[in-house]
Motif scaffolding. Structure first.
Motif, short mmCIF file in Angstrom:
data_model
loop_
_atom_site.label_atom_id
_atom_site.label_comp_id
_atom_site.label_asym_id
_atom_site.label_seq_id
_atom_site.Cartn_x
_atom_site.Cartn_y
_atom_site.Cartn_z
N LEU A 115 0.16 0.30 -3.62
CA LEU A 115 1.21 -0.10 -4.56
C LEU A 115 0.72 0.15 -5.99
O LEU A 115 -0.35 -0.32 -6.38
N THR A 116 1.49 0.90 -6.76
CA THR A 116 1.13 1.22 -8.14
C THR A 116 2.26 0.81 -9.08
O THR A 116 3.34 0.39 -8.63
N ASP A 117 2.04 0.98 -10.37
CA ASP A 117 3.07 0.63 -11.36
C ASP A 117 4.37 1.38 -11.10
O ASP A 117 5.46 0.86 -11.36
N GLU A 118 4.27 2.61 -10.55
CA GLU A 118 5.46 3.42 -10.31
C GLU A 118 6.37 2.83 -9.22
O GLU A 118 7.54 3.19 -9.11
N ASP A 119 5.82 1.94 -8.41
CA ASP A 119 6.60 1.33 -7.33
C ASP A 119 7.40 0.11 -7.80
O ASP A 119 8.13 -0.49 -7.01
N PHE A 120 7.29 -0.23 -9.08
CA PHE A 120 8.00 -1.40 -9.63
C PHE A 120 8.74 -0.98 -10.89
O PHE A 120 8.35 -0.02 -11.57
N PRO A 121 9.78 -1.72 -11.28
CA PRO A 121 10.40 -2.81 -10.52
C PRO A 121 11.28 -2.28 -9.41
O PRO A 121 11.93 -1.25 -9.56
N THR A 122 11.27 -2.97 -8.29
CA THR A 122 12.12 -2.61 -7.16
C THR A 122 12.30 -3.82 -6.26
O THR A 122 11.42 -4.68 -6.21
N ASP A 123 13.41 -3.88 -5.59
CA ASP A 123 13.62 -4.96 -4.63
C ASP A 123 13.12 -4.58 -3.25
O ASP A 123 12.67 -5.42 -2.48
N GLY A 124 13.22 -3.29 -2.94
CA GLY A 124 12.83 -2.82 -1.62
C GLY A 124 11.43 -2.25 -1.60
O GLY A 124 10.76 -2.13 -2.62
#
Length: 280
Positions: free
Chosen positions: A189-198
């Motif tokens: 998990l990196t910064d690129e994976d946020f923000p997200t709900d899924g």
């Protein structure tokens, strides 16, 4: 340094521990260390001695044990030797001898109505070639899918470990592959994976096979400082943020997770196997 016996007497807490085997020594070492772990007040100087399969070899070990006994290290010897002549020589050592197989083999012989094979080192031989090659395939799969490097064949993964960087994904992945032959991928998990709900796009279709890992911010910061000292990546603030986001993500998507800060790879793997019902 001293430890106390159950009746309050002070004893030296520094001891020699020998793991003596007629094969690789892995079984003696694993079982012996599991027993020693119950006595944290003692400091053990450990010696693993593999391939002791002749009386002469055993005599050499006894000399080393005697030397430690003379130095006041009060040796404890864990053995998994099956040859009676070898065991007889070891039994004469000035030490506490703990035969990790003897009594149990006798009980099994009685239960099965036959005598144990005298062939050495059968537990760690190639054995079932199908199982062996399955483990090798699993290791190759783990290497290809380490840190989200590949999306190929994720549909056949038994487990996908999801976690921020340096939480223990890779060692857990490799242990599950090598020990159990499971196909395990892991995704950072990196910064690129946020923000997200899924969940991240790559692993979202396989949410039922995902398992999350977290840790404490301080522990993560310490581990990252070893890799990139004094970086934003290793800062306590960044570690705290990443872990909080990861745990929120796990909860929103009903991904089971555990904290790796106080658990060994073996313990983490056992939890994953049980939670995802992967035990065979």
């Amino acid at each position: 340094m001293q430890a106390l016996t159950t009746d309050g007497r002070a004893v030296s807490s520094r001891r020699s521990a020998y793991f003596v085997s007629d094969s690789t020594g892995i079984t003696a070492e694993t079982l012996g260390n599991a027993l020693l772990a119950n006595f944290p007040g003692f400091a053990f100087v450990r010696h693993t001695v593999p391939f002791v399969d002749t009386p002469d070899g055993a005599a050499n070990v006894v000399r080393d044990i005697a030397r430690d006994a003379g130095a006041g290290l009060a040796p404890i010897v864990f053995t998994t030797t099956k040859d009676a002549a070898v065991s007889s020589v070891l039994a004469a050592a000035p030490a506490t001898i703990i035969d990790l197989l003897g009594g149990h083999l006798t009980e099994l012989e009685g239960a099965l109505g036959t005598t144990a094979s005298e062939q050495l080192g059968q537990f760690h031989t190639l054995g079932d070639t199908t199982q062996y090659f399955a483990r090798m395939r699993a290791v190759e799969y783990a290497i290809e899918h380490d840190d989200g490097q590949s999306s190929r064949a994720l549909d056949i993964a038994d487990v996908i470990i999801v976690a921020p960087s340096r939480c223990g994904k890779t060692p857990t992945t490799m242990y599950l592959a090598l020990q159990y032959g499971l196909l395990v991928a892991n995704y950072p998990l990196t910064d690129e994976d946020f923000p997200t709900d899924g969940l991240p796009r790559l692993v979202a279709p396989y949410a039922a096979r995902c398992f999350g890992i977290t840790t404490t911010p301080l522990r993560l910061s310490q581990v990252r400082h070893e890799r990139r000292p004094d970086s934003r990546y290793a800062s306590l603030a960044q570690c705290t943020l990443e872990l909080r986001r990861a745990e929120d993500l796990y909860r929103r998507n009903r991904v089971p997770f555990l904290n790796s800060s106080t658990k060994s790879v073996e313990e983490m793997s056992a939890v994953i196997l049980q939670t995802l019902r992967l035990r065979t």
